[in-house]
Design a protein around this motif. Sequence first.
Motif, PDB file in Angstrom:
ATOM      1  N   GLU A 448      -1.723  -8.015   8.651  1.00 10.93           N
ATOM      2  CA  GLU A 448      -0.464  -6.613   9.319  1.00 10.93           C
ATOM      3  C   GLU A 448      -0.174  -6.373   7.855  1.00 10.93           C
ATOM      4  O   GLU A 448       0.405  -4.971   7.713  1.00 10.93           O
ATOM      5  N   LEU A 449       0.618  -7.571   7.021  1.00 12.82           N
ATOM      6  CA  LEU A 449       1.965  -7.219   6.338  1.00 12.82           C
ATOM      7  C   LEU A 449       0.730  -6.706   5.055  1.00 12.82           C
ATOM      8  O   LEU A 449       1.494  -5.780   4.016  1.00 12.82           O
ATOM      9  N   GLU A 450      -0.457  -7.317   4.655  1.00 17.45           N
ATOM     10  CA  GLU A 450      -0.754  -6.488   3.840  1.00 17.45           C
ATOM     11  C   GLU A 450      -1.565  -5.452   3.958  1.00 17.45           C
ATOM     12  O   GLU A 450      -1.552  -4.543   2.890  1.00 17.45           O
ATOM     13  N   GLU A 451      -1.927  -4.839   5.220  1.00 18.98           N
ATOM     14  CA  GLU A 451      -2.103  -3.238   4.808  1.00 18.98           C
ATOM     15  C   GLU A 451      -1.202  -2.655   4.821  1.00 18.98           C
ATOM     16  O   GLU A 451      -1.317  -1.314   3.971  1.00 18.98           O
ATOM     17  N   LYS A 452       0.418  -3.163   5.378  1.00 22.96           N
ATOM     18  CA  LYS A 452       1.107  -2.640   5.337  1.00 22.96           C
ATOM     19  C   LYS A 452       1.682  -2.337   3.887  1.00 22.96           C
ATOM     20  O   LYS A 452       1.924  -0.817   2.747  1.00 22.96           O
ATOM     21  N   ARG A 453       1.658  -2.975   2.877  1.00 22.81           N
ATOM     22  CA  ARG A 453       1.643  -2.771   1.285  1.00 22.81           C
ATOM     23  C   ARG A 453       0.477  -2.373   0.893  1.00 22.81           C
ATOM     24  O   ARG A 453       1.399  -1.583  -0.038  1.00 22.81           O
ATOM     25  N   ILE A 454      -0.376  -2.741   1.091  1.00 28.30           N
ATOM     26  CA  ILE A 454      -1.736  -1.191   0.891  1.00 28.30           C
ATOM     27  C   ILE A 454      -1.648   0.361   1.107  1.00 28.30           C
ATOM     28  O   ILE A 454      -1.235   1.554   0.288  1.00 28.30           O
ATOM     29  N   VAL A 455      -1.107   0.687   2.343  1.00 27.57           N
ATOM     30  CA  VAL A 455      -0.568   2.477   2.941  1.00 27.57           C
ATOM     31  C   VAL A 455       1.131   1.851   2.051  1.00 27.57           C
ATOM     32  O   VAL A 455       0.485   3.530   1.082  1.00 27.57           O
ATOM     33  N   LEU A 456       1.758   1.318   2.033  1.00 29.31           N
ATOM     34  CA  LEU A 456       3.488   2.252   1.321  1.00 29.31           C
ATOM     35  C   LEU A 456       2.430   2.470  -0.514  1.00 29.31           C
ATOM     36  O   LEU A 456       3.522   3.033  -0.802  1.00 29.31           O
ATOM     37  N   GLU A 457       2.247   1.359  -0.933  1.00 30.79           N
ATOM     38  CA  GLU A 457       1.703   1.750  -2.305  1.00 30.79           C
ATOM     39  C   GLU A 457       0.300   2.714  -2.728  1.00 30.79           C
ATOM     40  O   GLU A 457       0.948   3.489  -3.821  1.00 30.79           O
ATOM     41  N   TRP A 458       0.273   2.779  -1.710  1.00 32.78           N
ATOM     42  CA  TRP A 458      -0.448   4.084  -1.579  1.00 32.78           C
ATOM     43  C   TRP A 458       0.913   5.412  -1.717  1.00 32.78           C
ATOM     44  O   TRP A 458       0.218   6.069  -2.456  1.00 32.78           O
ATOM     45  N   MET A 459       1.564   5.600  -0.237  1.00 26.72           N
ATOM     46  CA  MET A 459       1.960   5.890  -0.470  1.00 26.72           C
ATOM     47  C   MET A 459       3.445   6.987  -1.933  1.00 26.72           C
ATOM     48  O   MET A 459       3.289   7.449  -2.288  1.00 26.72           O
ATOM     49  N   LYS A 461       2.281   5.895  -4.608  1.00 22.94           N
ATOM     50  CA  LYS A 461       0.775   6.285  -5.805  1.00 22.94           C
ATOM     51  C   LYS A 461       1.397   8.230  -5.808  1.00 22.94           C
ATOM     52  O   LYS A 461       0.975   8.748  -6.800  1.00 22.94           O
ATOM     53  N   ASN A 462       1.007   8.308  -4.585  1.00 19.96           N
ATOM     54  CA  ASN A 462       0.237   9.338  -4.301  1.00 19.96           C
ATOM     55  C   ASN A 462       2.955  10.477  -3.910  1.00 19.96           C
ATOM     56  O   ASN A 462       2.775  11.434  -3.460  1.00 19.96           O
ATOM     57  N   ASN A 463       3.218   9.810  -4.644  1.00 20.87           N
ATOM     58  CA  ASN A 463       4.679   9.972  -4.439  1.00 20.87           C
ATOM     59  C   ASN A 463       5.078  10.947  -3.300  1.00 20.87           C
ATOM     60  O   ASN A 463       5.615  11.696  -2.834  1.00 20.87           O
ATOM     61  N   VAL A 464       4.534  10.582  -2.293  1.00 25.35           N
ATOM     62  CA  VAL A 464       5.085  10.701  -0.615  1.00 25.35           C
ATOM     63  C   VAL A 464       6.473  10.216  -0.583  1.00 25.35           C
ATOM     64  O   VAL A 464       6.729   9.264   0.340  1.00 25.35           O
ATOM     65  N   THR A 465       7.666  10.618  -0.878  1.00 30.55           N
ATOM     66  CA  THR A 465       8.981  10.317  -1.470  1.00 30.55           C
ATOM     67  C   THR A 465      10.248  10.975  -0.530  1.00 30.55           C
ATOM     68  O   THR A 465      10.837  11.019   0.235  1.00 30.55           O
ATOM     69  N   SER A 466       9.429  12.432   0.389  1.00 28.36           N
ATOM     70  CA  SER A 466       9.982  12.748   0.804  1.00 28.36           C
ATOM     71  C   SER A 466      10.482  12.536   2.305  1.00 28.36           C
ATOM     72  O   SER A 466       9.896  11.723   2.840  1.00 28.36           O
ATOM     73  N   ILE A 467      11.418  12.258   3.043  1.00 28.08           N
ATOM     74  CA  ILE A 467      11.717  11.676   4.456  1.00 28.08           C
ATOM     75  C   ILE A 467      10.117  12.516   5.417  1.00 28.08           C
ATOM     76  O   ILE A 467       9.587  11.745   6.042  1.00 28.08           O
ATOM     77  N   ASP A 468      10.477  13.060   5.263  1.00 27.86           N
ATOM     78  CA  ASP A 468       9.522  13.885   6.124  1.00 27.86           C
ATOM     79  C   ASP A 468       8.214  13.864   6.286  1.00 27.86           C
ATOM     80  O   ASP A 468       7.214  13.008   7.296  1.00 27.86           O
TER      81      ASP A 468
END
Length: 499
Positions: A448-459, A461-468
């Motif tokens: 679970e933690l590893e998957e979340k880390r991958i998703v977070l790092e992908w976000m 990298k893709n600059n998904v920084t807006s709250i929405d």
Amino acid sequence: MDKPETKRLASYNLDVHGMRVEIRIEQSIIDFTPQYMVSFPGIGNATKLLLLSFRGELTSMVSIDPSRVQDERYMKSLDNRYKEVSNILIDKYIPGIEPQMKVLLTSYIVNMMLGLGDLEVLIADDSLEEIAVNGASDFIWIFHKELGWCKTNIRPLSDESIYEQSAAIGRRIGREINNLAPLMDAELADGSRVNATLFPISQGGNTITIRKFAKNPWTMTAMVKNGTIASPIASLVWLCIQNEISLLFSGGTASGKTSFLNACSMFFPPTRRIISIEETRELELPNFLQWLPMVTRQPNPEGKGEVTLYNLMVNALRQRPDIMLVGEVRTKRDAETLFEAIHTGHSVYGTVHADNAQDTVVRMTNPPIDVPKITMNAIGAVVVLFRHRSKGIRRMLELGEILETGDINVLHRWNILTDKFVQVSELTRLLETLQLYGGYTKKDMTDELEEKRIVLEWMVKNNVTSIDDAGYTVSNYYKNKQKVVQLAKDDVKFARDIF
Ligand SMILES: Nc1ncnc2c1ncn2[C@@H]1O[C@H](COP(=O)(O)OP(=O)(O)OP(=O)(O)O)[C@@H](O)[C@H]1O
Ligand SMILES: [Mg+2]
């Protein structure tokens, strides 16, 4: 050209209600702090002084009805009236002026009269965090996001004018500041927090302190991106929130507690009902969540009509929230109600002033909060935020789990020398709680933690920084975890329609 003994640190233009203003930030070798210089191209100092000199006349020609300052139409008509009168006065004092210059001077005057004068420039600058007016004998100071405290070249006209500015800020939201009530908390229309004090309580003259509202609400993506927290630790925070484990965010003044709480909101599942309780509106959650923001109210001058944090917490329990966000826990009653909320099945996220994880427990278990230590174990973990003054950075200082006894066990700690996060001990109680709530085996949890880390790092990298966008991505993860993890692993470019 720069003077030889100064170094230019930044220079940019601002648009202040349609008026162009130039900003230059310089460090001179003889000063300890950088200087933030504001100039109005086309308007020289002599002209400015002249304009200021007929300020009184202008005021006497336009009367303002304070009871209507919240009425937009009225303010628009006032704006026009100021323009007319300014034109009359400019013709009178600066006859024969070029039409273009006249337009410029008029907009300068209207800005000064209707808004908060020179403060409007500082309010319009999004790279500032804080604006500090320390009486009429000092220049105004600002806290720049990258450069820290800088002294501006703006000095308030007089203590009287500082008073007028704070009274105007208060009036807008029905608060008063005067000799009998010389301290005032208020906010600007854009949500910035304001505190004002009057002489002689503030011995150096009247003061105004403005904490500017962060226009882009903080997300965990932005915090991982700027190094505030490492992605594996952010994943642990995420797992806690997904499993409804209550958390406290602590730290010193302006360390980033409220921002971190805001950043966590992207992990709130869309199936939950959320109530936030604050003294001033600071939080900004993803727009698709079911969210009721509530704010406290100070008593009026007769001491009536106060709504406290405690009142709102008690009230919230009748509004059936799943998640409760508490601006800042200050009193015993606040803390007791917070624990009551957790015990009755809500997950609670709150901030508290303390310097480190250990100190958080000390603060909570001593006056004025003073709850029994054992009650602390309703909280799963404490995240401590820290502002490194000289480096001008903010970091998660510690993440600690709360043990059965109410004591804290620090799991991760920031190393100031290497700017890295170090795991200092293994999860014990938090592991048990997560396994119990989430039904995970130890291996499940690692995955679970590893998957979340991958998703977070992908976000990140893709600059998904807006709250929405960030909240939308996480909600999709809750809906179809495998798909989102796969998108991240395949490094698909982020767009809203990929989910
Ligand atoms: N991780 C971060 N990185 C950079 N800037 C940050 C970070 N967190 C917060 N800030 C900025 O620092 C300022 C203070 O943040 P915030 O209001 O969250 O602090 P706080 O600890 O809640 O303050 P207070 O003690 O006044 O409640 C804000 O301008 C915010 O945008
Ligand atoms: Mg705060």
